[in-house]
Scaffold this active site. Structure first.
Site, PDB file in Angstrom:
ATOM      1  N   PRO A  11       0.786  -1.230   0.000  1.00  0.00           N
ATOM      2  CA  PRO A  11       0.000   0.000   0.000  1.00  0.00           C
ATOM      3  C   PRO A  11       0.824   1.290   0.000  1.00  0.00           C
ATOM      4  O   PRO A  11       1.864   1.365   0.644  1.00  0.00           O
ATOM      5  CB  PRO A  11      -0.823  -0.095   1.293  1.00  0.00           C
ATOM      6  N   ASN A  12       0.310   2.241  -0.740  1.00  0.00           N
ATOM      7  CA  ASN A  12       0.839   3.608  -0.845  1.00  0.00           C
ATOM      8  C   ASN A  12       2.104   3.717  -1.688  1.00  0.00           C
ATOM      9  O   ASN A  12       2.572   4.825  -1.955  1.00  0.00           O
ATOM     10  CB  ASN A  12       1.074   4.226   0.547  1.00  0.00           C
ATOM     11  N   ARG A  19       5.102  11.013  -2.496  1.00  0.00           N
ATOM     12  CA  ARG A  19       4.866  10.639  -1.101  1.00  0.00           C
ATOM     13  C   ARG A  19       6.140  10.824  -0.273  1.00  0.00           C
ATOM     14  O   ARG A  19       7.137  10.136  -0.505  1.00  0.00           O
ATOM     15  CB  ARG A  19       4.454   9.164  -1.067  1.00  0.00           C
ATOM     16  N   TYR A  24      11.318   8.690   1.094  1.00  0.00           N
ATOM     17  CA  TYR A  24      11.268   7.660   0.058  1.00  0.00           C
ATOM     18  C   TYR A  24      11.931   8.052  -1.263  1.00  0.00           C
ATOM     19  O   TYR A  24      12.003   7.243  -2.187  1.00  0.00           O
ATOM     20  CB  TYR A  24       9.813   7.247  -0.199  1.00  0.00           C
ATOM     21  N   ASN A  75       8.075  -5.804  -1.140  1.00  0.00           N
ATOM     22  CA  ASN A  75       8.026  -4.623  -0.269  1.00  0.00           C
ATOM     23  C   ASN A  75       6.569  -4.514   0.150  1.00  0.00           C
ATOM     24  O   ASN A  75       5.736  -3.962  -0.577  1.00  0.00           O
ATOM     25  CB  ASN A  75       8.484  -3.360  -0.998  1.00  0.00           C
ATOM     26  N   ALA A  78       3.323  -0.887   4.649  1.00  0.00           N
ATOM     27  CA  ALA A  78       2.792  -0.918   6.018  1.00  0.00           C
ATOM     28  C   ALA A  78       2.333  -2.311   6.453  1.00  0.00           C
ATOM     29  O   ALA A  78       2.380  -2.641   7.653  1.00  0.00           O
ATOM     30  CB  ALA A  78       1.648   0.080   6.152  1.00  0.00           C
ATOM     31  N   GLU A  99      12.819  -9.656   1.270  1.00  0.00           N
ATOM     32  CA  GLU A  99      12.057  -8.494   1.743  1.00  0.00           C
ATOM     33  C   GLU A  99      12.867  -7.230   1.454  1.00  0.00           C
ATOM     34  O   GLU A  99      14.062  -7.182   1.752  1.00  0.00           O
ATOM     35  CB  GLU A  99      11.846  -8.666   3.254  1.00  0.00           C
ATOM     36  N   HIS A 101      12.828  -2.834   1.641  1.00  0.00           N
ATOM     37  CA  HIS A 101      12.247  -1.539   2.013  1.00  0.00           C
ATOM     38  C   HIS A 101      13.142  -0.441   1.482  1.00  0.00           C
ATOM     39  O   HIS A 101      14.371  -0.542   1.569  1.00  0.00           O
ATOM     40  CB  HIS A 101      12.133  -1.396   3.538  1.00  0.00           C
ATOM     41  N   ARG A 108      13.713   4.335  12.012  1.00  0.00           N
ATOM     42  CA  ARG A 108      12.416   5.025  12.080  1.00  0.00           C
ATOM     43  C   ARG A 108      11.657   4.614  13.345  1.00  0.00           C
ATOM     44  O   ARG A 108      12.225   4.104  14.286  1.00  0.00           O
ATOM     45  CB  ARG A 108      11.648   4.751  10.782  1.00  0.00           C
TER      46      ARG A 108
HETATM   47  C1  DQA Z   1       8.436   0.897   3.471  1.00  0.00           C
HETATM   48  C2  DQA Z   1       8.591   1.066   4.983  1.00  0.00           C
HETATM   49  C3  DQA Z   1       7.275   0.844   5.713  1.00  0.00           C
HETATM   50  O1  DQA Z   1       7.438   1.014   7.105  1.00  0.00           O
HETATM   51  C4  DQA Z   1       6.241   1.835   5.219  1.00  0.00           C
HETATM   52  O2  DQA Z   1       4.990   1.578   5.824  1.00  0.00           O
HETATM   53  C5  DQA Z   1       6.122   1.901   3.755  1.00  0.00           C
HETATM   54  C6  DQA Z   1       7.314   1.765   2.915  1.00  0.00           C
HETATM   55  C7  DQA Z   1       9.718   1.245   2.711  1.00  0.00           C
HETATM   56  O3  DQA Z   1       9.823   0.846   1.540  1.00  0.00           O
HETATM   57  O4  DQA Z   1      10.598   1.929   3.229  1.00  0.00           O
HETATM   58  O5  DQA Z   1       5.052   2.148   3.223  1.00  0.00           O
HETATM   59  O6  DQA Z   1       8.135  -0.472   3.218  1.00  0.00           O
END
Ligand code: DQA
Length: 150
Positions: A11-12, A19, A24, A75, A78, A99, A101, A108
């Protein structure tokens, strides 16, 4: 049949570029898809790149990967920190998972320090932006033995 990697984004991540660029970066998800496809081509990997804001859809794609793909780069955004369902789906299909990120989740908030996805992953890459996706593909190419050169 070639080697297929499903690269799944949660998501997002469709909003990358606009964003929270301080966290990011300014690359869009389309940019990251191009980077993955270019790197995949060099490594002899077919890249199936997807994004969803919906947990159930991601679960369905993990099941689909179990039938069609050789490994998963995930990835989960959240959902990383909340989703037992994604963890169970990954454990059910039993494919190698890396995984990724973009941000360093350990620098964080505390709630980002725990990952359900990690329990099903062979490795975790975080904090290196889009380069983390390329590194994940390189690691998988090596494990799955698709590269010709040493
Ligand atoms: C994320 C890190 C997560 O904590 C966050 O909720 C994201 C992006 C990252 O790529 O840094 O949406 O996965």
């Amino acid at each position: 049949m070639g080697t297929t990697i499903m690269v799944l984004n949660g998501p997002n991540l469709n909003l990358l570029g606009i964003r929270e660029p301080g966290i990011y970066g300014t690359e869009t998800l389309a940019d990251i898809e191009s980077i993955c496809k270019r790197r995949g081509e060099k490594l002899g990997l077919e890249i199936d790149f997807r994004q969803s804001n919906n947990e159930g859809e991601l679960v369905g794609w993990i099941h689909e990967a179990g039938r069609k793909a050789d490994a998963i780069v995930l990835n989960a955004a959240a959902y990383t920190h909340t989703s037992v369902a994604l963890m169970d789906a990954l454990l059910s299909v039993g494919l190698p998972v890396i995984e990724v990120h973009l941000s360093n989740i350990f620098r964080r908030e505390d709630f980002r320090h725990h990952s359900y996805v990690s329990k099903a992953a062979v490795g975790v890459i975080c904090g290196l932006g889009s380069h983390g996706y390329e590194l994940a593909l390189e690691a998988l190419a090596k494990t799955l033995n698709t590269t010709q050169e040493a």
